[in-house]
Design a protein around this motif. Structure first.
Motif, short mmCIF file in Angstrom:
data_model
loop_
_atom_site.label_atom_id
_atom_site.label_comp_id
_atom_site.label_asym_id
_atom_site.label_seq_id
_atom_site.Cartn_x
_atom_site.Cartn_y
_atom_site.Cartn_z
N ILE A 192 0.55 -1.39 0.42
CA ILE A 192 0.26 -0.18 -0.37
C ILE A 192 1.01 1.23 -0.54
O ILE A 192 1.57 1.64 1.25
N ILE A 193 0.83 1.35 -0.71
CA ILE A 193 1.82 2.89 -1.34
C ILE A 193 1.44 3.84 -1.71
O ILE A 193 0.75 4.57 -2.66
N ARG A 194 1.03 5.26 -1.16
CA ARG A 194 0.34 6.32 -1.01
C ARG A 194 0.52 7.15 -2.50
O ARG A 194 0.07 7.51 -3.29
N GLY A 195 2.19 7.26 -2.32
CA GLY A 195 2.79 8.76 -3.24
C GLY A 195 3.22 7.18 -4.66
O GLY A 195 2.66 6.86 -5.58
N ILE A 196 4.97 8.00 -4.39
CA ILE A 196 5.94 7.35 -5.68
C ILE A 196 5.92 5.94 -5.28
O ILE A 196 6.43 5.78 -4.57
N CYS A 197 5.78 5.10 -6.57
CA CYS A 197 6.28 3.72 -7.12
C CYS A 197 6.75 3.63 -8.16
O CYS A 197 6.32 4.15 -9.13
N CYS A 198 8.18 3.68 -8.06
CA CYS A 198 8.72 3.12 -8.71
C CYS A 198 9.41 1.27 -9.48
O CYS A 198 9.85 1.43 -10.22
N LEU A 199 8.48 0.22 -8.35
CA LEU A 199 8.29 -0.91 -8.44
C LEU A 199 7.31 -0.62 -10.33
O LEU A 199 6.49 -0.40 -9.55
N ARG A 200 7.60 -1.85 -10.79
CA ARG A 200 6.51 -2.38 -11.99
C ARG A 200 6.14 -3.66 -11.18
O ARG A 200 6.31 -4.39 -11.21
N PRO A 201 4.71 -3.48 -10.78
CA PRO A 201 4.26 -5.10 -10.11
C PRO A 201 3.46 -5.77 -11.77
O PRO A 201 2.97 -5.00 -11.99
N GLY A 202 3.31 -7.15 -10.83
CA GLY A 202 2.23 -8.17 -12.26
C GLY A 202 3.32 -8.09 -13.61
O GLY A 202 2.50 -8.30 -14.94
N VAL A 203 5.08 -7.98 -13.69
CA VAL A 203 4.76 -8.44 -15.02
C VAL A 203 5.87 -9.61 -15.16
O VAL A 203 6.62 -9.92 -13.79
N PRO A 204 4.84 -11.01 -15.53
CA PRO A 204 4.82 -11.80 -15.58
C PRO A 204 6.72 -12.77 -15.83
O PRO A 204 7.62 -11.13 -16.58
#
Length: 721
Positions: free
Chosen positions: A573-585
């Motif tokens: 749960i990240i309100r602001g900046i997120c540099c991680l890319r989720p859900g990439v196979p």
């Protein structure tokens, strides 16, 4: 693997020494922040919010964007001007980032103006008017003329722009109007500039009902003939300036307070970063401003007919409760009430967790006030990062010092935009006899810790408060944060070492419970994630649940990718900046990222790790922290991470706060692999975590949750997509 759509055009992979993998693995930090601010703006369009609350979100988005330019864009501009060869984690140069930022920020500002147009029409329907030029009737004109003559005219200083009068200095956030005039006597053209004093109200309310507001710049334009008698008014347009507001630290500074006082003055004269022009400004006037204020490659924008969207907060203050959220009064923690208001007795009996803003920040003030007057209290040590302008915390520390107690305050002078206030508080504390320490020169002290040493039965007992938010009574009413109180002797010893580390540079040894940055916080987090990886590979359940404001650190992101590849379920749960890319196979298919934007600002930092347990409350490890997962928090700040081991508090934080955030559907956005955020569908059983905590008993009290539809289920290690 392709680049995300919103950054695919920014760099040629053939010219990228990081290779295409860099931009595929990480989102750009600055563009992710702009995406966050767009989510804030979207709340201004949310029909579920009352009208003035929607206007508040619009105002916040404007203020946020100003600060972004003054700090983040200013930093990139500095790199570009100094030709610093530094790339972001996603492989972009400063110039490439600035190009992308300008494009996205321009689109965002256009959206702000469009939203303002819609809200202005809605405000008209609600009989709350921000008048356009042609909507000011004769009666209002008469009142405005009198107001101009008596309240505005005396504080204006028109300045001619000609060879004898150099272009004046325009202060940061300065709003001004430039005029083209013609002298009637000889038809000579004259150019004049009028700066609007920051002390003047941006919106002037015409007396009576319904509420009617007029901007000060439109009043100036309307009554310019009174300011310039004998002149014909040719053209007139408003403009606004944003300046570099970041401060470089001189590590050779001998007097830190004096250095920062001077740095604050220098900041007001920083180079121009953004020049905002009123839409439709005559080209001749625009050319003058671009020549005078755009010399340092300032970003120049036409920002619509209302410059300074953040100033709309003035109208939000209008007394219209029907257009605002129903008032909410925080509860005082019940555990303290059970002990007759004796904070120390309550903490001695059991660790206590307090959930702000649902539970009152007054408990923290009472803890300090009680310490100040308690004859058995020997010493108080307190960090102050942002204390705000309300003096409650400061007064408690002063009272303690005046009562003869040993009081130490670690005041952070580099809390951005609070430096001046913190210098003021530091001076007041020192005059009262408080030992004021400014901590490390190169690191900010961001940890929120208070400790009280009390004589009990011939021995000393240490009481501690660890917070995820600042000791700031105002923000504590609108930020969601946790306050943890304990009398655990091991944690008390760790807190004492933390203070000695900051005040005397004494390296901590044999720390029992608390992780500290820049010492070992990152490495401890990496080890905790490694444990989850090892558990899954050994056939045990594994999971990571984390709540924070920002996720930027590449080492942590890469470790989470490794965990995903091993089969660890990761929910963030990240309100602001997120540099991680989720859900990439093949990289992050087991990672889910969501952002919660709503009535309150989600600010608490909570980290939980499955620890091989079939159910988290059977053995998961839970931590609270002052730190986001960013390089600055790990490498350039003093931060803490604290395990929550009391079973009751552990379950309250995990099964209530964490789960409520995870299952919220009414205020949540899901981050997609391509960088888009998609608002959650409420579904058949909508859940609003802010409403849940407003209507349910406090974490520090007793009783079951009320409202079956709002009940929070037990967190399981099974995904809930």
């Amino acid at each position: 693997m392709t680049r995300p759509a919103h950054i695919a055009h920014l760099a040629d992979p053939d010219d990228d020494p990081f290779g295409p993998e860099a931009s595929d693995r990480y989102f750009n930090r600055e563009l992710s922040w702009l995406a966050f601010n767009r989510r804030v703006l979207e709340e201004a369009c949310n029909p579920a919010h009352p009208l003035l609350e929607r206007l508040r979100f619009l105002s916040i988005s404007g203020s946020n964007l100003d600060e972004f330019f003054m700090v983040r864009v200013a930093g990139l501009k500095g790199q570009q001007l100094k030709e610093v060869d530094r790339r972001s984690a996603d492989g972009l140069t400063a110039g490439q980032q600035l190009g992308a930022i300008t494009e996205e920020a321009d689109a965002l500002m256009a959206s702000q103006q469009a939203v303002w147009g819609d809200l202005r029409n809605a405000l008209d329907e609600a009989r709350l008017h921000v008048l356009r030029r042609d909507e000011v009737d004769a009666e209002a004109t008469e009142w405005l003329e009198t107001h101009f003559r008596e309240q505005i005219f005396p504080i204006l200083t028109p300045q001619a722009l000609d060879p004898a009068h150099p272009f004046p200095f325009i202060p940061n956030k300065g709003l001004s109007v430039i005029f083209d005039l013609v002298r009637r006597s000889d038809k000579e053209p004259v150019r004049e500039l009028v700066m609007l004093p920051v002390s003047a109200a941006r919106f002037v309310r015409i007396p009576g009902e319904p509420a009617r507001y007029v901007t000060i710049e439109s009043i100036l334009k309307r009554f310019a003939p009174l300011l310039f008698p004998g002149y014909e008014i040719g053209g007139a347009a408003a403009f606004r300036v944003l300046r570099d507001s970041d401060m470089e630290i001189d590590e050779e500074a001998e007097d830190l307070v004096r250095y920062f006082a001077n740095a604050i003055k220098r900041r007001r004269r920083g180079r121009v970063i953004r020049l905002e022009l009123e839409t439709g400004m005559p080209e001749a006037l625009a050319a003058v401003l671009k020549s005078e204020l755009g010399k340092t490659d300032a970003i120049i924008t036409e920002s619509g007919n209302l410059l300074g969207i953040g100033d709309l907060d003035t109208i939000v203050d209008e007394n219209r409760p029907d257009l605002k959220f129903p008032p909410y009064v925080p509860r005082f923690p019940e555990r303290i009430r059970e002990f007759g208001g004796d904070c120390f007795a309550a903490i001695r009996a059991k660790d206590i967790i307090v959930h702000h803003p649902y539970e009152s920040f007054d408990v923290v003030l009472e803890y300090l006030k009680q310490a100040a007057i308690d004859p058995d209290v020997i010493a108080i040590k307190q960090t102050l990062y942002r204390a705000g302008k309300q003096p409650a915390v400061i007064n408690a520390l002063i009272a303690a010092a005046e009562a003869g107690k040993s009081v130490t305050a670690v005041v952070e002078l580099r809390a951005r935009f609070d430096e001046e206030q913190n210098i003021y508080w530091a001076s007041a504390l020192e005059r009262a006899g408080v030992q004021v320490v400014y901590g490390f020169l190169e690191w900010k002290t961001h940890a929120k810790v208070s400790m009280v040493v009390r004589r009990e039965g011939g021995k000393f007992r240490t009481y501690c408060h660890f917070g995820t938010g600042n000791y700031h009574p105002v923000t504590a009413r609108i930020y969601t944060d946790l306050s943890f109180f304990t009398a655990d002797a091991r944690i008390g010893r760790d807190a004492a070492q933390l203070f000695n580390y900051v005040t005397g540079y004494v390296e901590p040894v044999d720390i029992a419970k608390v992780s500290l940055s820049p010492r070992d916080l990152r490495s401890d987090l990496l080890a905790l994630i490694d444990t989850e990886i090892a558990n899954v590979r050994a056939g045990l359940p594994g999971g990571v649940w984390a709540k924070m404001n920002s996720l930027v650190d590449p080492a942590i992101i890469d470790k989470l990718y490794e965990a995903s590849g091993a089969g660890v379920e990761v929910e963030l749960i990240i309100r602001g900046i997120c540099c991680l890319r989720p859900g990439v196979p093949g990289m992050s298919e087991n990672i889910r990222v969501k952002s919660v934007i709503g009535r309150f600002l989600e600010h608490s930092r909570i980290f939980a790790f499955g620890n091989g347990a079939a159910l988290p409350n059977d053995g998961a490890r839970v931590f609270i922290s002052s730190a986001d997962w960013m390089p600055r928090n790990f490498d350039r700040r003093v931060e803490y991470m604290l395990p929550i081991e009391n079973p009751t508090v552990h379950d309250q934080v995990l099964d209530q706060v964490m789960v409520a955030n995870l299952i919220d559907t009414e205020q949540s956005w899901e981050l997609e692999p391509d960088g888009r955020y998609v608002r959650d569908e409420p579904g058949d059983k909508p859940f609003n975590l802010h409403r849940y905590f407003m209507i349910n008993p406090s974490l520090s009290g007793r009783g079951a949750a009320i409202g079956a539809s709002d009940a929070v289920p037990t967190l399981s290690l099974r995904r809930r997509r």
